[in-house]
Design a protein around this motif. Structure first.
Motif, short mmCIF file in Angstrom:
data_model
loop_
_atom_site.label_atom_id
_atom_site.label_comp_id
_atom_site.label_asym_id
_atom_site.label_seq_id
_atom_site.Cartn_x
_atom_site.Cartn_y
_atom_site.Cartn_z
N LYS A 69 0.84 -1.20 0.00
CA LYS A 69 0.00 0.00 0.00
C LYS A 69 0.87 1.26 0.00
O LYS A 69 0.67 2.18 -0.80
CB LYS A 69 -0.92 -0.01 1.23
N LEU A 70 1.87 1.27 0.87
CA LEU A 70 2.78 2.41 0.93
C LEU A 70 3.48 2.60 -0.43
O LEU A 70 3.59 3.72 -0.94
CB LEU A 70 3.81 2.19 2.04
N GLY A 71 3.91 1.49 -1.01
CA GLY A 71 4.60 1.56 -2.30
C GLY A 71 3.72 2.15 -3.38
O GLY A 71 4.17 2.92 -4.22
N ASN A 153 26.16 -2.20 -7.41
CA ASN A 153 25.07 -2.56 -6.52
C ASN A 153 23.73 -2.52 -7.23
O ASN A 153 22.69 -2.38 -6.60
CB ASN A 153 25.05 -1.64 -5.31
N ASN A 154 23.75 -2.62 -8.54
CA ASN A 154 22.49 -2.62 -9.30
C ASN A 154 22.00 -4.05 -9.44
O ASN A 154 22.42 -4.78 -10.34
CB ASN A 154 22.71 -2.00 -10.69
N ARG A 155 21.14 -4.45 -8.52
CA ARG A 155 20.76 -5.87 -8.49
C ARG A 155 19.27 -6.12 -8.48
O ARG A 155 18.81 -7.13 -8.99
CB ARG A 155 21.37 -6.54 -7.25
N THR A 156 18.52 -5.24 -7.86
CA THR A 156 17.12 -5.55 -7.59
C THR A 156 16.20 -4.40 -8.02
O THR A 156 16.66 -3.30 -8.33
CB THR A 156 16.91 -5.77 -6.07
N LEU A 157 14.92 -4.67 -7.97
CA LEU A 157 13.95 -3.59 -8.22
C LEU A 157 14.15 -2.47 -7.21
O LEU A 157 13.98 -1.29 -7.53
CB LEU A 157 12.52 -4.13 -8.12
N GLU A 158 14.51 -2.83 -5.98
CA GLU A 158 14.76 -1.82 -4.95
C GLU A 158 15.85 -0.85 -5.43
O GLU A 158 15.74 0.36 -5.27
CB GLU A 158 15.22 -2.50 -3.64
N ILE A 206 11.74 3.45 1.38
CA ILE A 206 11.04 3.96 0.20
C ILE A 206 11.26 2.99 -0.98
O ILE A 206 10.31 2.59 -1.67
CB ILE A 206 11.54 5.39 -0.16
N CYS A 207 12.51 2.59 -1.17
CA CYS A 207 12.82 1.67 -2.27
C CYS A 207 12.12 0.33 -2.07
O CYS A 207 11.58 -0.26 -3.02
CB CYS A 207 14.33 1.46 -2.37
N LYS A 208 12.13 -0.15 -0.84
CA LYS A 208 11.51 -1.45 -0.58
C LYS A 208 10.01 -1.41 -0.85
O LYS A 208 9.45 -2.34 -1.44
CB LYS A 208 11.76 -1.87 0.87
N ALA A 209 9.36 -0.35 -0.39
CA ALA A 209 7.90 -0.29 -0.55
C ALA A 209 7.52 -0.23 -2.03
O ALA A 209 6.63 -0.96 -2.48
CB ALA A 209 7.36 0.93 0.20
N ILE A 210 8.21 0.62 -2.80
CA ILE A 210 7.87 0.73 -4.22
C ILE A 210 8.14 -0.60 -4.93
O ILE A 210 7.36 -1.05 -5.76
CB ILE A 210 8.62 1.91 -4.88
N ALA A 211 9.25 -1.24 -4.58
CA ALA A 211 9.56 -2.54 -5.20
C ALA A 211 8.48 -3.57 -4.87
O ALA A 211 8.08 -4.37 -5.73
CB ALA A 211 10.93 -3.03 -4.74
N GLN A 212 7.97 -3.54 -3.65
CA GLN A 212 6.89 -4.47 -3.28
C GLN A 212 5.67 -4.24 -4.17
O GLN A 212 5.07 -5.18 -4.68
CB GLN A 212 6.48 -4.27 -1.82
N PHE A 213 5.31 -2.96 -4.34
CA PHE A 213 4.14 -2.65 -5.18
C PHE A 213 4.36 -3.18 -6.60
O PHE A 213 3.48 -3.83 -7.18
CB PHE A 213 3.89 -1.13 -5.19
N ILE A 214 5.55 -2.93 -7.16
CA ILE A 214 5.81 -3.36 -8.54
C ILE A 214 5.69 -4.89 -8.67
O ILE A 214 5.19 -5.40 -9.66
CB ILE A 214 7.19 -2.86 -9.01
#
Ligand code: HEC
Ligand code: HEC
Length: 385
Positions: A69-71, A153-158, A206-214
């Motif tokens: 939801k936050l994402g 360090n470019n590895r994840t959606l985060e 912030i990065c984690k939440a948006i990645a969760q939404f995606i």
């Protein structure tokens, strides 16, 4: 997006640390409280029928109802740019529109070629944000963001979220400005508390939440899906197109774009699909692997929702599916780097008849998922300004 080497991200400091390690770590006291008291509700993805079960979800960022939801709020909030003046707002949704399968569409920006808050155009055309939870081989057109990347360090959606916030051709901001701005908006600290156990706003969260939404942006209800599940029949024309798509004698698309057994409609792998004989894009796959076979190669995008995502190819050179099909039919250009899966190269293409071309396009339209582009859980929250 250009991919640069960024300093070690904050959130990697937590990666791999066990709970006991956290407990013994004095300067992480606040996080200890978080672990002990928070109870966000786990969110389990229901894998649609025929979809792969192996998903790309980092161990340190499990999906939760509150995190998603936050994402979603952050994804749609132009103040993510770290600015509040109306002419300098930009969020993910400025370019990634639900109506276009989370691309910008050919009628927006400069004919579908977006640019950032700086005015600088993005290096490539857009990619859709769908079914990315099943991409285990690398994000972006050239796959520069992948699990286990040893050099950056470019590895994840985060990680992509942080890159986007900083990139001049996208949000052109900084982690610090984004955190300060988001923390100053009254709705957010309680949402961070619900998602992560304390009201602290930081870039990692912030990065984690948006990645969760995606990761929840799943498209699995096209006419083709309903046909696979035995709910509807495809038209004769669509069926003819499906056969062309999935046979070597036909249009021979399936080696790179899946189909049949591979319902993602992409292998998520990288190929040179014979568009050019001269290559000068420093954002191609070669500039990630430095393997000459990858010169002029890009990720084969999913063909799901392809009718919504013009313009096509990494440089957006084709405006319509007709143009794409004409290219595969008679426009192939050989080079030493052409993928060996481009079996029609000796003849310059598959040489489809006008009827076959429209059959193939009818089939591609059967991959459109209207439920996805209208799904209310993916849309802009009504209470965001
Ligand atoms: C200015 C337009 C723009 C904005 C704003 C933008 N993007 Fe993108 N996005 C792009 C483009 C263009 C690409 C393709 C980049 C490439 O591969 O070269 C892309 C690619 C991606 C990808 C890779 C998809 C894949 O299949 O590998 C992800 C994930 C993504 N964006 C997430 C985000 C998030 C999260 C935000 C907000 C923090 C965001 N984007 C904001 C234009 C934008
Ligand atoms: C050798 C692998 C390969 C084969 C075979 C292949 N493609 Fe592709 N396709 C790709 C790659 C790679 C791209 C992206 C290339 C780029 O952006 O420069 C692509 C791009 C596309 C796009 C644009 C996607 C987008 O989002 O911009 C469409 C549509 C498409 N292919 C349809 C087809 C059809 C239809 C066939 C069969 C006639 C086919 N492809 C055969 C590899 C392949």
């Amino acid at each position: 997006m250009k991919h640069k080497i960024y300093p070690i991200l904050l959130h990697f400091t937590l990666l791999g640390l066990s709970l006991s390690a956290l407990l013994s770590c004095t300067n992480r006291k606040e996080e200890v409280v978080v672990v002990a008291t928070q109870h966000p509700n786990p969110y389990n993805i229901t894998v649609p029928q025929f979809f792969p079960t192996q998903m790309n979800i980092p161990a340190d960022n499990p999906l939760t109802v509150e995190g998603i939801k936050l994402g979603r709020y952050l994804f749609y909030d132009g103040r993510l740019s770290g600015r509040t003046e109306s002419d300098s707002l930009m969020s993910c949704s400025t370019c990634h529109l639900q109506s276009n399968s989370f691309e910008c569409g050919v009628n927006n920006f400069d004919n579908g070629h977006p640019f950032g808050l700086s005015g600088i155009p993005t290096q490539h055309s857009m990619l859709p944000l769908i079914n990315l939870v099943w991409n285990n081989s690398g994000y972006t057109w050239n796959g520069a963001v992948y699990n286990g990347n040893p050099t950056t360090n470019n590895r994840t959606l985060e990680d992509i979220v942080l890159i986007v916030i900083q990139l001049p051709s996208e949000i052109n901001g900084s982690a610090q400005k984004t955190v300060e701005t988001i923390a100053s908006i009254p709705i957010y600290p309680p949402m961070f508390e619900a998602a992560f156990g304390s009201p602290e706003v930081n870039i990692d969260r912030i990065c984690k939440a948006i990645a969760q939404f995606i990761r929840t942006l799943i498209s699995s209800n096209s006419k083709f899906d309903k046909y696979m599940r035995g709910e509807v029949q495809l038209s004769t024309q669509e069926l003819n197109g499906l056969v062309l798509f999935t046979t070597e004698q036909g249009a021979d698309c399936f080696h790179c774009h899946g189909g049949g057994g591979n319902v993602l409609f992409t292998t998520n792998l990288f190929y040179n699909n014979a568009k050019d004989s001269v290559f000068n894009d420093v954002g191609d796959r070669f500039h990630v692997t430095f393997n000459t076979q990858d010169i002029g190669a890009y990720r084969a995008p999913t063909l799901r929702n392809i009718a919504y995502t013009a313009p096509y190819m990494h440089d957006g050179r084709f405006k319509t599916l007709d143009e794409v099909v004409n290219f595969y039919s008679e426009g192939l250009v050989a080079s030493p780097y052409t993928s060996t899966f481009m079996h029609k190269i000796p003849n310059g293409g598959a040489h489809l008849s006008p009827q076959q071309k429209s059959d193939l396009i009818a089939f591609l339209h059967s991959l459109s998922d209207e439920d996805f582009i209208n799904n209310a859980s993916f849309s802009k929250p009504a209470d965001l300004p």
